[in-house]
Design a protein around this motif. Structure first.
Motif, PDB file in Angstrom:
ATOM      1  N   GLU A  95       0.822  -1.212   0.000  1.00  0.00           N
ATOM      2  CA  GLU A  95       0.000   0.000   0.000  1.00  0.00           C
ATOM      3  C   GLU A  95       0.853   1.258   0.000  1.00  0.00           C
ATOM      4  N   GLY A  96       2.020   1.184   0.625  1.00  0.00           N
ATOM      5  CA  GLY A  96       2.914   2.344   0.665  1.00  0.00           C
ATOM      6  C   GLY A  96       3.821   2.453  -0.554  1.00  0.00           C
ATOM      7  N   GLY A  97       3.695   1.517  -1.491  1.00  0.00           N
ATOM      8  CA  GLY A  97       4.539   1.539  -2.681  1.00  0.00           C
ATOM      9  C   GLY A  97       6.006   1.310  -2.393  1.00  0.00           C
ATOM     10  N   GLN A  98       6.281   0.511  -1.337  1.00  0.00           N
ATOM     11  CA  GLN A  98       7.654   0.330  -0.877  1.00  0.00           C
ATOM     12  C   GLN A  98       8.318  -0.955  -1.376  1.00  0.00           C
ATOM     13  N   VAL A  99       7.651  -1.703  -2.242  1.00  0.00           N
ATOM     14  CA  VAL A  99       8.233  -2.961  -2.719  1.00  0.00           C
ATOM     15  C   VAL A  99       9.590  -2.739  -3.395  1.00  0.00           C
ATOM     16  N   PRO A 100       9.720  -1.723  -4.268  1.00  0.00           N
ATOM     17  CA  PRO A 100      11.037  -1.499  -4.888  1.00  0.00           C
ATOM     18  C   PRO A 100      12.144  -1.245  -3.866  1.00  0.00           C
ATOM     19  N   LEU A 101      11.792  -0.609  -2.739  1.00  0.00           N
ATOM     20  CA  LEU A 101      12.802  -0.359  -1.718  1.00  0.00           C
ATOM     21  C   LEU A 101      13.283  -1.659  -1.092  1.00  0.00           C
ATOM     22  N   LEU A 102      12.338  -2.586  -0.835  1.00  0.00           N
ATOM     23  CA  LEU A 102      12.729  -3.874  -0.276  1.00  0.00           C
ATOM     24  C   LEU A 102      13.586  -4.654  -1.262  1.00  0.00           C
ATOM     25  N   VAL A 103      13.215  -4.600  -2.535  1.00  0.00           N
ATOM     26  CA  VAL A 103      14.014  -5.275  -3.573  1.00  0.00           C
ATOM     27  C   VAL A 103      15.429  -4.698  -3.585  1.00  0.00           C
ATOM     28  N   GLY A 104      15.522  -3.368  -3.455  1.00  0.00           N
ATOM     29  CA  GLY A 104      16.833  -2.725  -3.424  1.00  0.00           C
ATOM     30  C   GLY A 104      17.657  -3.166  -2.237  1.00  0.00           C
ATOM     31  N   GLU A 105      17.012  -3.318  -1.084  1.00  0.00           N
ATOM     32  CA  GLU A 105      17.731  -3.768   0.114  1.00  0.00           C
ATOM     33  C   GLU A 105      18.330  -5.154  -0.109  1.00  0.00           C
ATOM     34  N   VAL A 106      17.521  -6.065  -0.660  1.00  0.00           N
ATOM     35  CA  VAL A 106      18.003  -7.434  -0.887  1.00  0.00           C
ATOM     36  C   VAL A 106      19.141  -7.430  -1.899  1.00  0.00           C
ATOM     37  N   ALA A 107      18.981  -6.652  -2.964  1.00  0.00           N
ATOM     38  CA  ALA A 107      20.012  -6.599  -4.007  1.00  0.00           C
ATOM     39  C   ALA A 107      21.320  -6.051  -3.451  1.00  0.00           C
ATOM     40  N   ARG A 108      21.223  -4.999  -2.641  1.00  0.00           N
ATOM     41  CA  ARG A 108      22.446  -4.440  -2.048  1.00  0.00           C
ATOM     42  C   ARG A 108      23.088  -5.438  -1.091  1.00  0.00           C
ATOM     43  N   GLY A 109      22.252  -6.180  -0.363  1.00  0.00           N
ATOM     44  CA  GLY A 109      22.790  -7.219   0.511  1.00  0.00           C
ATOM     45  C   GLY A 109      23.563  -8.261  -0.273  1.00  0.00           C
ATOM     46  N   LYS A 110      23.020  -8.658  -1.424  1.00  0.00           N
ATOM     47  CA  LYS A 110      23.703  -9.643  -2.259  1.00  0.00           C
ATOM     48  C   LYS A 110      25.013  -9.070  -2.815  1.00  0.00           C
ATOM     49  N   ALA A 111      24.994  -7.779  -3.148  1.00  0.00           N
ATOM     50  CA  ALA A 111      26.212  -7.144  -3.677  1.00  0.00           C
ATOM     51  C   ALA A 111      27.310  -7.135  -2.618  1.00  0.00           C
ATOM     52  N   LEU A 112      26.948  -6.778  -1.396  1.00  0.00           N
ATOM     53  CA  LEU A 112      27.953  -6.763  -0.329  1.00  0.00           C
ATOM     54  C   LEU A 112      28.452  -8.173  -0.035  1.00  0.00           C
ATOM     55  N   ALA A 113      27.563  -9.149  -0.108  1.00  0.00           N
ATOM     56  CA  ALA A 113      27.970 -10.539   0.117  1.00  0.00           C
ATOM     57  C   ALA A 113      28.992 -10.983  -0.932  1.00  0.00           C
ATOM     58  N   VAL A 114      28.829 -10.501  -2.172  1.00  0.00           N
ATOM     59  CA  VAL A 114      29.783 -10.827  -3.234  1.00  0.00           C
ATOM     60  C   VAL A 114      31.170 -10.276  -2.882  1.00  0.00           C
ATOM     61  N   VAL A 115      31.215  -9.059  -2.366  1.00  0.00           N
ATOM     62  CA  VAL A 115      32.492  -8.441  -2.009  1.00  0.00           C
ATOM     63  C   VAL A 115      33.140  -9.175  -0.832  1.00  0.00           C
ATOM     64  N   VAL A 116      32.318  -9.525   0.159  1.00  0.00           N
ATOM     65  CA  VAL A 116      32.847 -10.256   1.321  1.00  0.00           C
ATOM     66  C   VAL A 116      33.400 -11.606   0.885  1.00  0.00           C
ATOM     67  N   ASP A 117      32.704 -12.244  -0.034  1.00  0.00           N
ATOM     68  CA  ASP A 117      33.151 -13.546  -0.516  1.00  0.00           C
ATOM     69  C   ASP A 117      34.503 -13.436  -1.229  1.00  0.00           C
ATOM     70  N   ALA A 118      34.738 -12.300  -1.889  1.00  0.00           N
ATOM     71  CA  ALA A 118      36.004 -12.101  -2.609  1.00  0.00           C
ATOM     72  C   ALA A 118      37.127 -11.632  -1.690  1.00  0.00           C
ATOM     73  N   ALA A 119      36.756 -11.113  -0.517  1.00  0.00           N
ATOM     74  CA  ALA A 119      37.753 -10.575   0.418  1.00  0.00           C
ATOM     75  C   ALA A 119      38.399 -11.689   1.230  1.00  0.00           C
ATOM     76  N   THR A 120      39.533 -11.367   1.840  1.00  0.00           N
ATOM     77  CA  THR A 120      40.190 -12.282   2.764  1.00  0.00           C
ATOM     78  C   THR A 120      39.854 -11.850   4.188  1.00  0.00           C
ATOM     79  N   VAL A 121      39.172 -12.731   4.918  1.00  0.00           N
ATOM     80  CA  VAL A 121      38.765 -12.434   6.291  1.00  0.00           C
ATOM     81  C   VAL A 121      39.520 -13.365   7.232  1.00  0.00           C
ATOM     82  N   LYS A 122      40.296 -12.783   8.132  1.00  0.00           N
ATOM     83  CA  LYS A 122      41.036 -13.581   9.112  1.00  0.00           C
ATOM     84  C   LYS A 122      40.636 -13.166  10.524  1.00  0.00           C
ATOM     85  N   ASP A 123      40.708 -14.124  11.449  1.00  0.00           N
ATOM     86  CA  ASP A 123      40.412 -13.767  12.831  1.00  0.00           C
ATOM     87  C   ASP A 123      41.693 -13.350  13.550  1.00  0.00           C
ATOM     88  N   THR A 124      41.549 -12.954  14.811  1.00  0.00           N
ATOM     89  CA  THR A 124      42.688 -12.448  15.562  1.00  0.00           C
ATOM     90  C   THR A 124      43.733 -13.522  15.848  1.00  0.00           C
TER      91      THR A 124
END
Length: 462
Positions: free
Chosen positions: A398-427
């Motif tokens: 009703e608020g016309g917010q579906v595109p915003l939710l789609v954008g949130e998911v897409a941005r989440g997937k984009a960041l996940a792609v970068v994290v997957d390509a990065a090297t993450v080490k613990d202390t």
């Protein structure tokens, strides 16, 4: 229609648009029809007044103004699409020339998404906390569970630290009892800090039937933030007794038969929580590194809107629900108004840059959002908002917010792609392998930063 684009700065352009008069025909017809329905002329039926009579009686200028107002949005949109721009906010339109029967010329200045170059991000390296669950962590977790199953026994003695007292309260401000400042039969554990400042010292040493008076600043209600004289009367003192830590307690407090099984489950749950925290930390640090790699100009108008949205949400939603003013909140936080302004601006800049960069990554990596991903995200957002999935979904649609939710998911997937390509080490120097599903979920939360998302939350809540 002809249009040209002039770049004023990396985030703002000026469109110059020339429209041949014949392209205004549909809007002129609509203008005459609209005016026909609004006016009456003797000798003509309503809606049947000829155009020449409308021109004579009301002026051709009124018709042209109505037609131009109707046509401008379409011509502006056509010019934006032709130039392949991504506008932000409303344009500032200026009609530079309007010649009846000849031409309509106008300019439109508008903020646009800046063109970004996303460099190679595969070399990003970050360090996160190691996942370590100690015996002390387990003991603390089990002790908290033990506290929940504590029993109370009334005692005939003065109240001590850790006792549960039943009290009656009366608060006065300037010698007057507040309408909402009286409460009876309140249960309070001494030392928990869950009521008023100063109540612990006031009730310790009191027996049932005794009372004391102390001064405290009220945290909520009609006199929130004011100093009050509070009278507390103890009606009962009860001693808290913790259950023995044994197999019987494990059976009482959980589905497990033995204390060892309960502790093993606590260890697993704590490890899961720390792994989630580790994934969140990885997301945050990778995002910071990514933003350092990309030059992102920020439109000033968009930034000011973002800052105002954040302030509005804080004052009228978060603080309002707690009965706090902004001044009181800053006092509690130990911040000056200037420090608050600086922090808000920095957070707003980061939010806008995050959205721009991740949206560019979505395009670069050709990422799409399917129905299952959108539904899962909607369910999580519904849970965090306190609404049922159906209620939240209805509010979003009703608020016309579906595109915003789609954008949130897409941005989440984009960041996940970068994290997957990065090297993450613990202390400890160990490479961390983040779980894909958990990584995406955390990424969605991390990528839901800018004002667009917060405004959507406000609409669904309202």
């Amino acid at each position: 229609m002809k249009s040209a684009v002039e770049t004023l700065n990396p985030t703002r352009v000026r469109l110059t648009v020339e429209v041949p008069f014949e392209e205004l025909k549909d809007s002129l017809d609509a203008a005459y029809k609209k005016i026909n329905q609004q006016v009456t002329v003797k000798g003509f039926r309503k809606g049947k007044i000829p155009a020449r009579v409308i021109d004579q009686r009301f002026g051709r200028g009124a018709v042209l103004e109505e037609a131009v107002n109707d046509a401008l949005p379409k011509f502006y949109t056509d010019a934006v699409n032709e130039a392949e721009l991504s506008p932000l906010g409303q344009p500032e339109v200026d009609i530079t020339e309007l010649k009846d029967g000849e031409t309509l010329n106008f300019t439109a200045e508008v903020d646009v998404r800046p063109a970004l170059e996303i460099p190679d991000y595969s070399g990003i390296e970050v360090e996160v906390d190691a996942v370590e669950v100690t015996d002390e962590d387990i003991e603390k977790s089990v002790e908290q569970l033990r506290e929940r199953f504590a029993s109370t026994t009334p005692v005939e003695r003065a109240a001590e630290d850790g006792d549960v007292v039943t009290v009656d309260l009366e608060a006065k401000v300037d010698g007057e009892v507040l309408e909402d400042g009286v409460a009876s039969g309140v249960s309070y554990t001494i030392g928990s800090g869950e009521l008023l400042d100063g109540i612990d010292d006031a009730v310790k040493g009191l027996s049932a039937g005794e009372e004391a008076t102390f001064t405290s600043e009220l945290k909520g209600g009609s006199a929130a933030g004011k100093e009050a004289e509070v009278t507390v009367k103890v009606t009962e003192v009860a001693k808290r007794e913790l259950p023995e830590l044994d197999d019987e307690f494990a059976q009482l407090a959980s589905e497990f038969d033995t204390l060892d099984e309960l502790k093993a489950d606590s260890r697993k749950r704590l490890a899961d929580m720390k792994q989630y925290d580790q994934a969140t930390q990885a997301q945050e640090r990778v995002l910071e590194k990514l933003l350092e790699l990309v030059e992102v100009p920020v439109p000033e108008k968009l930034l000011e809107d973002e800052i105002n949205t954040r302030k509005h949400n804080l004052e009228h939603h978060q603080l309002g629900q707690m009965g706090l003013t902004l001044d009181k909140y800053l006092e509690i936080q130990g911040k000056t108004a200037e420090e608050f302004e600086t922090e808000t601006r920095e957070a707003a800049v980061k939010g806008i840059k995050t959205q721009f960069v991740l949206d560019e990554l979505v395009k670069k990596e050709n990422l799409n959002v399917n129905q299952e991903e959108l539904t899962e995200h909607l369910m999580r957002r519904a849970a965090s908002s306190g609404m049922s999935p159906d209620q939240f979904a209805q509010a979003v649609v009703e608020g016309g917010q579906v595109p915003l939710l789609v954008g949130e998911v897409a941005r989440g997937k984009a960041l996940a792609v970068v994290v997957d390509a990065a090297t993450v080490k613990d202390t400890n120097g160990e490479v961390v392998d983040l779980d894909d599903e958990e990584e995406t979920e955390v990424a969605e939360a991390e990528a839901s930063e800018p004002a667009e998302t917060e405004a959507a939350e406000e609409k669904t809540e309202g």
